[in-house]
Write a protein that holds these residues in place. Structure first.
Motif, PDB file in Angstrom:
ATOM      1  N   ASP A  64     -20.478  14.809 -10.339  1.00  0.00           N
ATOM      2  CA  ASP A  64     -19.231  14.916  -9.585  1.00  0.00           C
ATOM      3  C   ASP A  64     -19.550  14.783  -8.106  1.00  0.00           C
ATOM      4  N   ILE A  65     -18.790  13.939  -7.426  1.00  0.00           N
ATOM      5  CA  ILE A  65     -19.109  13.527  -6.052  1.00  0.00           C
ATOM      6  C   ILE A  65     -17.936  13.838  -5.146  1.00  0.00           C
ATOM      7  N   ILE A  66     -18.240  14.376  -3.976  1.00  0.00           N
ATOM      8  CA  ILE A  66     -17.259  14.492  -2.911  1.00  0.00           C
ATOM      9  C   ILE A  66     -17.896  13.941  -1.641  1.00  0.00           C
ATOM     10  N   ARG A  67     -17.170  13.033  -0.956  1.00  0.00           N
ATOM     11  CA  ARG A  67     -17.740  12.377   0.217  1.00  0.00           C
ATOM     12  C   ARG A  67     -16.631  12.049   1.208  1.00  0.00           C
ATOM     13  N   PRO A  68     -16.941  12.054   2.477  1.00  0.00           N
ATOM     14  CA  PRO A  68     -15.908  11.759   3.471  1.00  0.00           C
ATOM     15  C   PRO A  68     -15.435  10.309   3.359  1.00  0.00           C
ATOM     16  N   ARG A  69     -14.147  10.120   3.550  1.00  0.00           N
ATOM     17  CA  ARG A  69     -13.561   8.791   3.411  1.00  0.00           C
ATOM     18  C   ARG A  69     -13.889   7.880   4.602  1.00  0.00           C
ATOM     19  N   GLU A  70     -13.997   8.464   5.802  1.00  0.00           N
ATOM     20  CA  GLU A  70     -14.066   7.655   7.019  1.00  0.00           C
ATOM     21  C   GLU A  70     -15.313   6.775   7.132  1.00  0.00           C
ATOM     22  N   PRO A  71     -16.534   7.271   6.781  1.00  0.00           N
ATOM     23  CA  PRO A  71     -17.706   6.396   6.952  1.00  0.00           C
ATOM     24  C   PRO A  71     -17.608   5.095   6.165  1.00  0.00           C
ATOM     25  N   ALA A  72     -17.132   5.168   4.918  1.00  0.00           N
ATOM     26  CA  ALA A  72     -17.018   3.950   4.109  1.00  0.00           C
ATOM     27  C   ALA A  72     -16.036   2.967   4.737  1.00  0.00           C
ATOM     28  N   ALA A  73     -14.969   3.512   5.347  1.00  0.00           N
ATOM     29  CA  ALA A  73     -13.988   2.638   5.990  1.00  0.00           C
ATOM     30  C   ALA A  73     -14.589   1.901   7.176  1.00  0.00           C
ATOM     31  N   HIS A  74     -15.629   2.468   7.772  1.00  0.00           N
ATOM     32  CA  HIS A  74     -16.302   1.827   8.901  1.00  0.00           C
ATOM     33  C   HIS A  74     -17.570   1.083   8.471  1.00  0.00           C
ATOM     34  N   ILE A  81     -26.457  15.430  -0.423  1.00  0.00           N
ATOM     35  CA  ILE A  81     -26.966  16.752  -0.803  1.00  0.00           C
ATOM     36  C   ILE A  81     -26.620  16.934  -2.275  1.00  0.00           C
ATOM     37  N   MET A  82     -27.613  17.248  -3.081  1.00  0.00           N
ATOM     38  CA  MET A  82     -27.447  17.241  -4.542  1.00  0.00           C
ATOM     39  C   MET A  82     -27.908  18.562  -5.141  1.00  0.00           C
ATOM     40  N   ASP A  83     -27.083  19.114  -6.036  1.00  0.00           N
ATOM     41  CA  ASP A  83     -27.433  20.321  -6.794  1.00  0.00           C
ATOM     42  C   ASP A  83     -27.234  20.004  -8.268  1.00  0.00           C
ATOM     43  N   ALA A  84     -28.341  19.959  -9.017  1.00  0.00           N
ATOM     44  CA  ALA A  84     -28.294  19.706 -10.456  1.00  0.00           C
ATOM     45  C   ALA A  84     -28.422  21.038 -11.178  1.00  0.00           C
ATOM     46  N   SER A  85     -27.465  21.340 -12.062  1.00  0.00           N
ATOM     47  CA  SER A  85     -27.384  22.688 -12.638  1.00  0.00           C
ATOM     48  C   SER A  85     -26.911  22.648 -14.088  1.00  0.00           C
ATOM     49  N   PRO A  86     -27.332  23.648 -14.902  1.00  0.00           N
ATOM     50  CA  PRO A  86     -26.755  23.793 -16.242  1.00  0.00           C
ATOM     51  C   PRO A  86     -25.570  24.744 -16.268  1.00  0.00           C
ATOM     52  N   TYR A  87     -25.171  25.285 -15.110  1.00  0.00           N
ATOM     53  CA  TYR A  87     -24.254  26.428 -15.058  1.00  0.00           C
ATOM     54  C   TYR A  87     -22.847  26.085 -14.594  1.00  0.00           C
ATOM     55  N   TYR A  88     -22.480  24.821 -14.536  1.00  0.00           N
ATOM     56  CA  TYR A  88     -21.201  24.473 -13.931  1.00  0.00           C
ATOM     57  C   TYR A  88     -19.997  24.749 -14.822  1.00  0.00           C
ATOM     58  N   SER A  89     -20.211  25.039 -16.097  1.00  0.00           N
ATOM     59  CA  SER A  89     -19.080  25.417 -16.944  1.00  0.00           C
ATOM     60  C   SER A  89     -19.292  26.759 -17.623  1.00  0.00           C
ATOM     61  N   CYS A  90     -20.526  27.054 -18.031  1.00  0.00           N
ATOM     62  CA  CYS A  90     -20.739  28.260 -18.842  1.00  0.00           C
ATOM     63  C   CYS A  90     -20.763  29.534 -18.034  1.00  0.00           C
ATOM     64  N   CYS A  91     -21.329  29.511 -16.837  1.00  0.00           N
ATOM     65  CA  CYS A  91     -21.723  30.763 -16.197  1.00  0.00           C
ATOM     66  C   CYS A  91     -21.412  30.836 -14.715  1.00  0.00           C
ATOM     67  N   ALA A 125     -22.430  13.342   1.714  1.00  0.00           N
ATOM     68  CA  ALA A 125     -21.861  13.425   0.374  1.00  0.00           C
ATOM     69  C   ALA A 125     -22.519  14.592  -0.348  1.00  0.00           C
ATOM     70  N   VAL A 126     -21.766  15.268  -1.182  1.00  0.00           N
ATOM     71  CA  VAL A 126     -22.311  16.323  -2.031  1.00  0.00           C
ATOM     72  C   VAL A 126     -22.130  15.890  -3.479  1.00  0.00           C
ATOM     73  N   VAL A 127     -23.220  15.912  -4.239  1.00  0.00           N
ATOM     74  CA  VAL A 127     -23.227  15.462  -5.628  1.00  0.00           C
ATOM     75  C   VAL A 127     -23.717  16.618  -6.498  1.00  0.00           C
ATOM     76  N   LEU A 128     -22.860  17.062  -7.409  1.00  0.00           N
ATOM     77  CA  LEU A 128     -23.201  18.145  -8.326  1.00  0.00           C
ATOM     78  C   LEU A 128     -23.380  17.565  -9.724  1.00  0.00           C
ATOM     79  N   VAL A 129     -24.582  17.696 -10.270  1.00  0.00           N
ATOM     80  CA  VAL A 129     -24.974  17.041 -11.513  1.00  0.00           C
ATOM     81  C   VAL A 129     -25.032  18.056 -12.644  1.00  0.00           C
ATOM     82  N   ASP A 130     -24.377  17.736 -13.765  1.00  0.00           N
ATOM     83  CA  ASP A 130     -24.502  18.549 -14.976  1.00  0.00           C
ATOM     84  C   ASP A 130     -25.797  18.152 -15.682  1.00  0.00           C
ATOM     85  N   LEU A 131     -26.698  19.104 -15.855  1.00  0.00           N
ATOM     86  CA  LEU A 131     -27.934  18.790 -16.563  1.00  0.00           C
ATOM     87  C   LEU A 131     -27.636  18.357 -17.993  1.00  0.00           C
TER      88      LEU A 131
END
Length: 632
Positions: A64-74, A81-91, A125-131
């Protein structure tokens, strides 16, 4: 530096300039600034091919990615910044156990923690990865193994154009990371930080820095300590904890491998070798910012110590924070300073900002609750691994070791009971102590204790702890918050929306007054005297020689206090007992304690004299209330 930020539209306009002017980016006055809209940020999900197959099906992990819109427009690309975790739904993640949330169309709404709220307006951009095997990812959870690491690594490969991502779990259209500049920083606490260590140990290109917080560096050392079992369960139990029941049912083969590969005997196997990131530290290209609680009894401090030493040998750029807490994120014990420091770290290693953070002191150490010191290097300059002699009742002050001592394992007793009874003669322990110190004594790094020991039975476990004897105010690391109290007020760290406010409960130090503090520990199984590969029964009465690795520490025993070494059997709640109840006899003339003393041989006072045991003295006040382990 202010950290409760709002989007300053006038300032943003000044940076971005009128239409048609040159791009200025988000960096101003040596730091990235919150000039982009969090509300208007692009939120999307992709599924990345990992290159692995489980039960004949290719494995894709969800990001799942969230990133500012403005840089791509330019036409500008940005770091991740990336956080890969097994805990995004269970805990959940963080002190409030936040989980990912999605709208009716499956698009991400809440990104747990503050990384998105704070850093997306600053041009990340912040990217959160489900293991693998968790939440919306395919595959099976293999607990730090090849599937997990490959899944997280594949997202970095995709960000750098080396892997394929899709718009849906079943395929859909191909999605490219055309908005990314290829620079990735991984961060996370506990299991999340563990995967950051594992991915860094692959040497993957594009991973520029990692920030492992209370993270595992070798899974063997999470479950075992030199053959001694720390927990009765197996990694299969942990996998079942984070997988949904349907996934667990599909992953019976992997579950069987997780159980079989981690024998309760404490033997080293190929399973553990696959999950030993320290062995591949020579592949690490990323800088590393290590954060750990010195009283973390979940992911114990051996993990940061052996990882740090291996990275130091490699010459990896490093920084370290060591707190008095247990298993706690720095956002919850030093929030403002932490966010400022992390901001500077990511700006330097992901945006290339020359802000001097790489030239600042390497180490921040919490000396008392909310009181910190710094060191240019760590371990502290002037530290020497120094031999300290052992004689019955006495620590140091002699040029030789002599005598014998004996104790009988009592599995109902633990290190805090031993410390409380440090001046009482009890049958379950032996104590070596200095006299009251006439000056401060600092230890910085890892020590060890070599013992020649005979057992009265065919099995034995042994524990060794270093104790600071004297009154102190410390964080209550055995309390429910492991050194913090959660308050009812909130503060906001970055921008927010109704679905992801960026506001978090405040915290304060939870402290306790004690008369003795255990600050370093080690545990072994004597049956592994010959090798970790295979334990064997002991021959009663036969002496065995083993070295107990004492956990890394940075602790000052102040003048007027005493330094003690306690050697005993089972440390209740921290290791499991053996299947017999042995009496252990230690030959001190063939034993040796080595401590990382700042100042070396001159650090401990000379002329120690044996002290008479104060058998009627009242027990010292120590912390009580150990909590069960939780890898979150």
């Amino acid at each position: 530096m202010a950290v409760i930020a709002t989007v300053l539209f006038a300032f943003a306009a000044a940076l971005l300039g009128p239409v048609g002017t040159a791009w200025a980016g988000s960096v101003h006055n040596g730091a990235s600034q919150p000039v982009y809209s969090y509300t208007d940020a692009i939120r999307e999900s992709v599924w990345v091919d990992t290159g692995t197959v489980v039960d004949g099906a290719p494995v894709r992990v969800a990001a799942d990615i969230i990133r500012p819109r403005e840089p791509a427009a330019h036409g500008r690309r940005i770091p991740v910044i990336m956080d890969a975790s097994p805990y995004y739904s269970c805990c959940g993640r963080g002190n409030e156990s936040q989980v990912k949330t999605y709208d009716a169309n499956g698009q991400p709404v809440q990104f747990p923690l503050y990384y998105d709220n704070y850093f997306v307006p600053r041009g990340y951009a912040v990217v959160l990865v489900d293991l693998a095997g968790t939440n919306r990812s395919d595959g099976c959870e293999d607990v730090g193994g090849p599937l997990e690491v490959a899944g997280a690594k594949s997202v970095i490969d995709w960000i750098n154009g080396r892997a394929t991502a899709h718009s849906s779990r079943t395929g859909g259209t191909e999605v490219k990371a055309s908005w990314a500049d290829g620079s990735v920083g991984m961060i996370g606490k506990s299991w999340d930080g563990t995967i950051a260590n594992g991915v860094a140990a692959t040497g993957v290109d594009g991973l520029k820095t990692i920030v492992p917080i209370s993270a595992i560096s070798s899974w063997y050392d999470y479950y075992r300590s030199q053959g001694a079992p720390l927990y009765p369960g197996t990694p299969a139990d942990l996998a079942g904890y984070v997988e949904d029941p349907a996934t667990t049912a599909r992953c019976a083969t992997t579950q069987g491998e997780l159980a079989a590969g981690a024998p309760y005997s404490g033997d080293w196997t190929s399973f553990w070798q696959q999950r030993d990131y320290v062995a591949n530290a020579d592949k690490v290209k990323a800088s590393v910012f290590v954060v750990h609680g010195q009283q973390d009894l979940n992911v114990r401090t051996v993990h940061f110590g052996q990882w740090w030493d291996a990275l130091a040998a490699r010459g990896v750029p490093r920084k370290i924070w060591l707190s008095q807490t247990g298993h706690v994120d720095p956002f919850d014990y030093r929030r403002s300073a932490w966010v400022d420091t992390l901001h500077g770290w990511f700006d330097h290693y992901l945006m290339g900002v020359d802000n001097g953070i790489d030239r600042q002191p390497m180490a921040d150490i919490e000396r008392a609750p909310d009181q910190w010191s710094t060191d240019a290097k760590w371990p502290a300059p002037g530290t020497r691994l120094t031999t300290v002699h052992l004689n019955p009742g006495t620590l140091g002050g002699s040029s030789t070791n002599s005598g014998t001592t004996a104790f009988t394992d009592d599995p109902s007793r633990d290190e805090n009971a031993w410390a409380a009874d440090v001046d009482r003669s009890t049958p379950d322990k032996t104590v070596f102590s200095t006299r009251a110190l006439d000056h401060d004594v600092r230890m910085s790094g890892s020590g060890d204790l070599t013992l020649t020991v005979g057992s009265s039975t065919t099995s034995a476990h042994l524990s060794a702890v270093l104790v600071d004897i004297g009154p102190a105010a410390i964080r209550n690391y055995l309390g429910s918050g492991e050194g913090i109290s959660t308050l009812t007020t909130r503060s906001c760290w970055g921008e927010g929306t109704p679905g992801d406010t960026g506001c978090f409960l405040d915290t304060a130090a939870d402290t306790s007054q004690v008369g003795a503090t255990v600050f370093s520990r080690g545990w072994i199984d004597l049956g592994h005297y010959a090798s970790l590969d295979h334990g064997r029964p002991l021959t009663p009465g036969t002496p065995y020689r083993m070295t107990v690795h004492l956990s890394p520490t940075d602790h000052v025993v102040p003048a007027g206090h005493r330094l003690a070494l306690i050697v005993a059997g089972t440390d209740n709640g921290l290791i499991d007992p053996p299947d017999t109840k042995p009496t252990l006899t230690v030959d001190l003339s063939h034993s040796e304690l080595r401590l990382p003393l700042v100042g070396g041989t001159g650090a401990l006072p000379a002329g120690q004299q044996p002290r008479a045991a104060a058998s009627q003295a009242a027990p010292l006040a120590v912390l009580t209330g150990r909590q069960p382990a939780d890898l979150r």
